[in-house]
Design a protein around this motif. Structure first.
Motif, PDB file in Angstrom:
ATOM      1  N   GLY A 199     -14.504  27.272  16.573  1.00  0.00           N
ATOM      2  CA  GLY A 199     -15.023  26.333  15.526  1.00  0.00           C
ATOM      3  C   GLY A 199     -14.234  26.122  14.228  1.00  0.00           C
ATOM      4  O   GLY A 199     -13.944  25.302  13.782  1.00  0.00           O
ATOM      5  N   LYS A 200     -14.393  27.383  13.595  1.00  0.00           N
ATOM      6  CA  LYS A 200     -13.865  27.583  12.071  1.00  0.00           C
ATOM      7  C   LYS A 200     -12.267  27.310  12.305  1.00  0.00           C
ATOM      8  O   LYS A 200     -11.881  26.894  11.453  1.00  0.00           O
ATOM      9  CB  LYS A 200     -14.117  28.972  11.714  1.00  0.00           C
ATOM     10  CG  LYS A 200     -15.523  29.492  11.398  1.00  0.00           C
ATOM     11  CD  LYS A 200     -15.714  30.798  11.242  1.00  0.00           C
ATOM     12  CE  LYS A 200     -17.024  31.294  10.657  1.00  0.00           C
ATOM     13  NZ  LYS A 200     -17.073  32.805  10.774  1.00  0.00           N
ATOM     14  N   LEU A 201     -11.705  27.779  13.375  1.00  0.00           N
ATOM     15  CA  LEU A 201     -10.273  27.654  13.394  1.00  0.00           C
ATOM     16  C   LEU A 201      -9.845  26.418  13.468  1.00  0.00           C
ATOM     17  O   LEU A 201      -8.681  25.978  12.796  1.00  0.00           O
ATOM     18  CB  LEU A 201      -9.843  28.702  14.402  1.00  0.00           C
ATOM     19  CG  LEU A 201      -8.133  28.648  14.342  1.00  0.00           C
ATOM     20  CD1 LEU A 201      -7.378  29.209  13.194  1.00  0.00           C
ATOM     21  CD2 LEU A 201      -7.626  29.746  15.778  1.00  0.00           C
ATOM     22  N   ARG A 259      -3.573  18.739  11.474  1.00  0.00           N
ATOM     23  CA  ARG A 259      -3.085  18.878  12.866  1.00  0.00           C
ATOM     24  C   ARG A 259      -4.078  18.294  13.808  1.00  0.00           C
ATOM     25  O   ARG A 259      -5.460  18.248  13.748  1.00  0.00           O
ATOM     26  CB  ARG A 259      -2.913  20.452  13.246  1.00  0.00           C
ATOM     27  CG  ARG A 259      -1.649  20.771  13.178  1.00  0.00           C
ATOM     28  CD  ARG A 259      -0.665  21.656  12.133  1.00  0.00           C
ATOM     29  NE  ARG A 259      -1.450  22.675  11.608  1.00  0.00           N
ATOM     30  CZ  ARG A 259      -0.831  23.745  12.261  1.00  0.00           C
ATOM     31  NH1 ARG A 259       0.010  23.880  13.216  1.00  0.00           N
ATOM     32  NH2 ARG A 259      -1.096  24.943  11.736  1.00  0.00           N
ATOM     33  N   ASP A 260      -3.521  17.710  14.835  1.00  0.00           N
ATOM     34  CA  ASP A 260      -4.619  17.313  16.119  1.00  0.00           C
ATOM     35  C   ASP A 260      -5.041  18.588  16.961  1.00  0.00           C
ATOM     36  O   ASP A 260      -3.852  19.239  17.648  1.00  0.00           O
ATOM     37  CB  ASP A 260      -3.800  16.246  16.881  1.00  0.00           C
ATOM     38  CG  ASP A 260      -3.715  14.894  16.320  1.00  0.00           C
ATOM     39  OD1 ASP A 260      -4.845  14.661  15.618  1.00  0.00           O
ATOM     40  OD2 ASP A 260      -2.818  14.311  16.305  1.00  0.00           O
ATOM     41  N   VAL A 261      -6.232  18.739  17.268  1.00  0.00           N
ATOM     42  CA  VAL A 261      -6.629  19.966  17.906  1.00  0.00           C
ATOM     43  C   VAL A 261      -7.573  19.473  19.053  1.00  0.00           C
ATOM     44  O   VAL A 261      -8.137  18.422  19.123  1.00  0.00           O
ATOM     45  CB  VAL A 261      -7.444  20.849  16.709  1.00  0.00           C
ATOM     46  CG1 VAL A 261      -7.976  22.199  17.794  1.00  0.00           C
ATOM     47  CG2 VAL A 261      -6.746  21.145  15.575  1.00  0.00           C
ATOM     48  N   ILE A 262      -7.497  20.289  20.162  1.00  0.00           N
ATOM     49  CA  ILE A 262      -8.214  19.795  21.468  1.00  0.00           C
ATOM     50  C   ILE A 262      -8.920  21.197  21.651  1.00  0.00           C
ATOM     51  O   ILE A 262      -8.306  22.202  21.741  1.00  0.00           O
ATOM     52  CB  ILE A 262      -7.427  19.293  22.554  1.00  0.00           C
ATOM     53  CG1 ILE A 262      -7.310  17.943  22.017  1.00  0.00           C
ATOM     54  CG2 ILE A 262      -8.262  19.461  23.667  1.00  0.00           C
ATOM     55  CD1 ILE A 262      -6.528  17.318  23.479  1.00  0.00           C
ATOM     56  N   THR A 285     -20.704  21.168  20.256  1.00  0.00           N
ATOM     57  CA  THR A 285     -21.145  20.979  18.805  1.00  0.00           C
ATOM     58  C   THR A 285     -20.000  21.252  17.839  1.00  0.00           C
ATOM     59  O   THR A 285     -20.032  20.368  16.839  1.00  0.00           O
ATOM     60  CB  THR A 285     -22.347  21.853  18.637  1.00  0.00           C
ATOM     61  OG1 THR A 285     -23.415  21.620  19.871  1.00  0.00           O
ATOM     62  CG2 THR A 285     -23.265  21.477  17.507  1.00  0.00           C
ATOM     63  N   TRP A 286     -19.479  22.276  17.916  1.00  0.00           N
ATOM     64  CA  TRP A 286     -18.573  22.636  16.899  1.00  0.00           C
ATOM     65  C   TRP A 286     -17.589  21.479  16.779  1.00  0.00           C
ATOM     66  O   TRP A 286     -16.943  20.935  15.673  1.00  0.00           O
ATOM     67  CB  TRP A 286     -17.738  23.852  17.275  1.00  0.00           C
ATOM     68  CG  TRP A 286     -18.422  25.006  16.481  1.00  0.00           C
ATOM     69  CD1 TRP A 286     -19.209  25.875  17.190  1.00  0.00           C
ATOM     70  CD2 TRP A 286     -18.295  25.498  15.087  1.00  0.00           C
ATOM     71  NE1 TRP A 286     -19.580  26.836  16.037  1.00  0.00           N
ATOM     72  CE2 TRP A 286     -19.310  26.658  14.931  1.00  0.00           C
ATOM     73  CE3 TRP A 286     -17.767  24.918  14.130  1.00  0.00           C
ATOM     74  CZ2 TRP A 286     -19.282  27.297  13.792  1.00  0.00           C
ATOM     75  CZ3 TRP A 286     -17.857  25.561  12.841  1.00  0.00           C
ATOM     76  CH2 TRP A 286     -18.806  26.647  12.573  1.00  0.00           C
ATOM     77  N   GLY A 287     -16.920  20.951  18.088  1.00  0.00           N
ATOM     78  CA  GLY A 287     -15.926  20.226  18.044  1.00  0.00           C
ATOM     79  C   GLY A 287     -16.382  18.717  17.634  1.00  0.00           C
ATOM     80  O   GLY A 287     -15.645  18.127  16.614  1.00  0.00           O
ATOM     81  N   ASP A 288     -17.613  18.345  17.515  1.00  0.00           N
ATOM     82  CA  ASP A 288     -18.157  17.124  17.082  1.00  0.00           C
ATOM     83  C   ASP A 288     -18.096  17.328  15.623  1.00  0.00           C
ATOM     84  O   ASP A 288     -17.922  16.342  14.710  1.00  0.00           O
ATOM     85  CB  ASP A 288     -19.606  17.041  17.447  1.00  0.00           C
ATOM     86  CG  ASP A 288     -19.652  16.439  19.009  1.00  0.00           C
ATOM     87  OD1 ASP A 288     -18.573  16.166  19.598  1.00  0.00           O
ATOM     88  OD2 ASP A 288     -20.616  16.550  19.780  1.00  0.00           O
ATOM     89  N   ARG A 289     -18.780  18.495  15.056  1.00  0.00           N
ATOM     90  CA  ARG A 289     -18.728  18.536  13.756  1.00  0.00           C
ATOM     91  C   ARG A 289     -17.337  18.819  12.925  1.00  0.00           C
ATOM     92  O   ARG A 289     -17.382  18.148  12.079  1.00  0.00           O
ATOM     93  CB  ARG A 289     -19.151  20.153  13.665  1.00  0.00           C
ATOM     94  CG  ARG A 289     -20.127  20.593  12.188  1.00  0.00           C
ATOM     95  CD  ARG A 289     -20.836  21.829  12.587  1.00  0.00           C
ATOM     96  NE  ARG A 289     -21.018  22.676  11.533  1.00  0.00           N
ATOM     97  CZ  ARG A 289     -21.299  23.971  11.673  1.00  0.00           C
ATOM     98  NH1 ARG A 289     -21.670  24.497  12.629  1.00  0.00           N
ATOM     99  NH2 ARG A 289     -21.260  24.632  10.523  1.00  0.00           N
ATOM    100  N   VAL A 290     -16.431  19.233  13.758  1.00  0.00           N
ATOM    101  CA  VAL A 290     -14.977  19.110  13.110  1.00  0.00           C
ATOM    102  C   VAL A 290     -14.298  17.897  13.426  1.00  0.00           C
ATOM    103  O   VAL A 290     -13.133  17.608  12.690  1.00  0.00           O
ATOM    104  CB  VAL A 290     -14.219  20.425  13.644  1.00  0.00           C
ATOM    105  CG1 VAL A 290     -13.003  20.610  13.066  1.00  0.00           C
ATOM    106  CG2 VAL A 290     -14.959  21.789  13.301  1.00  0.00           C
ATOM    107  N   GLY A 291     -14.622  17.062  14.338  1.00  0.00           N
ATOM    108  CA  GLY A 291     -14.292  15.899  14.499  1.00  0.00           C
ATOM    109  C   GLY A 291     -12.897  16.093  15.739  1.00  0.00           C
ATOM    110  O   GLY A 291     -11.970  15.566  15.683  1.00  0.00           O
ATOM    111  N   VAL A 292     -13.161  16.944  16.492  1.00  0.00           N
ATOM    112  CA  VAL A 292     -12.005  17.043  17.676  1.00  0.00           C
ATOM    113  C   VAL A 292     -12.782  17.263  18.711  1.00  0.00           C
ATOM    114  O   VAL A 292     -13.918  17.365  19.267  1.00  0.00           O
ATOM    115  CB  VAL A 292     -11.111  18.375  17.288  1.00  0.00           C
ATOM    116  CG1 VAL A 292     -10.497  18.375  16.088  1.00  0.00           C
ATOM    117  CG2 VAL A 292     -12.238  19.590  17.506  1.00  0.00           C
TER     118      VAL A 292
END
Ligand code: GDP
Length: 302
Positions: free
Chosen positions: A121-123, A132-135, A152-159
């Motif tokens: 999540g942090k990375l 960068r576009d991340v998945i 949850t991390w993905g949602d938080r970071v927007g990926v």
């Protein structure tokens, strides 16, 4: 003051201060050298690096003498930086493959509880901040909670997070994520894996299969092993097992904010022959930093 240095200064400087005061003594007798050794061993530096460092220090004290505390600090700083090895390449391999039109693939491995999902999540957040576009790929299909946590991390970071059915095939989730990443022209796919260490063979099968399946698309660019810095010898054992099972390319040392055992940086680099690339300095989204040997040593010395 960098974040790494500031955070370390809080938890670890006891090590550096202890060493400095010992080395600044008027008379460096055998008892003092033994105390220096004990201090280094207690900080998880490992036996061979401790002996090497003490030998180097003794030699320099013999040749140069230690004139004053400032000089002691210079000598200690130089020798510690050399030991942490500033020549290792610590750059993350997260550049998109332009010619093959593929995202970079980062496999994140390690035992459950070390901070793997948090690190992913942090990375992701760091990479998104670099535009960068991340998945994300939730290839820990054994625990639904793990995939939820990553989402949850993905949602938080927007990926986006690619996941599969609970109990499904981790390799198939990884494959889907890399395919989704290629189709969407993403830059980086971060794959979070399960960290069950019951048997080495089981682990080897699982990670080996993920790697083989992903490699149908192209190379795995980076295999990051996540280790909890507070676990000492147990962490070293994990490093050994994972090193035998998969080609680790870099280490993420987590929870360095909560320990005085920073010596494990040296021990783990020796064990695996790969650099510590990132360090975890807390539970928050911004608590991940690139590892810099000089900052690290300055943090130790306070
Ligand atoms: P995983 O099972 O390996 O995926 O581990 P998690 O990512 O779920 O993390 C386990 C626990 O360690 C969580 O409570 C995290 O908040 C915590 N954690 C992760 N990284 C760090 C760190 O760098 N410092 C501290 N203090 N806690 C961390």
């Amino acid at each position: 003051l960098s974040r790494l240095r500031a955070r370390l200064a809080k938890s670890q400087s006891t090590l550096g201060k202890g060493l400095l005061s010992l080395l600044s003594k008027d008379r460096l007798d055998e008892d003092t050298w033994e105390e220096i050794e004990d201090t280094l061993l207690a900080a998880d530096l490992g036996v061979a690096p401790t002996q090497e460092l003490v030998e180097r220090l003794r030699e320099r004290v013999r040749v140069e003498g230690i004139a004053d505390p400032a000089h002691a600090r210079t000598v200690l700083r130089e020798e510690l930086v050399a030991l942490v090895d500033p020549t290792m390449d610590r750059a993350l391999r997260t550049d998109r493959h332009i010619d093959g039109n593929r995202p970079a693939v980062v496999l994140v491995v390690g035992v459950n509880g070390t901070g793997k999902t948090t690190t992913v999540g942090k990375l992701a957040r760091v990479l998104v901040a670099e535009d960068r576009d991340v998945i994300l790929a939730a290839a820990d299909t054994f625990r639904a909670a793990a995939a939820d946590q990553l989402t949850t991390w993905g949602d938080r970071v927007g990926v986006p997070t690619v996941r599969g059915p609970e109990g499904g095939d981790p390799a198939s989730v990884a494959f889907d994520a890399v395919k989704t990443g290629a189709d969407a022209e993403a830059d980086v796919v971060l794959i979070d894996t399960a960290g069950r260490l019951q048997t080495k063979v089981g682990l080897m099968d699982e990670l080996g299969k993920i790697k083989r399946v992903v490699e149908k698309h192209g190379p795995v660019d980076e295999v990051l092993l996540v280790l909890d810095a507070t676990t000492g010898q147990n962490g070293m054992m994990q490093a050994r097992v994972f090193g035998e099972v998969v080609d680790v390319t870099g280490v993420v040392l987590t929870k360095l904010d909560g320990t005085a055992k920073g010596g494990i940086v040296v021990a783990v680099q020796r064990e695996l022959g790969v650099p510590v690339k990132l360090v975890g300095l807390g539970e928050g989204a911004d608590d991940l930093a690139p590892f810099d040997p000089e900052e690290f040593v300055d943090g130790l010395l306070g």
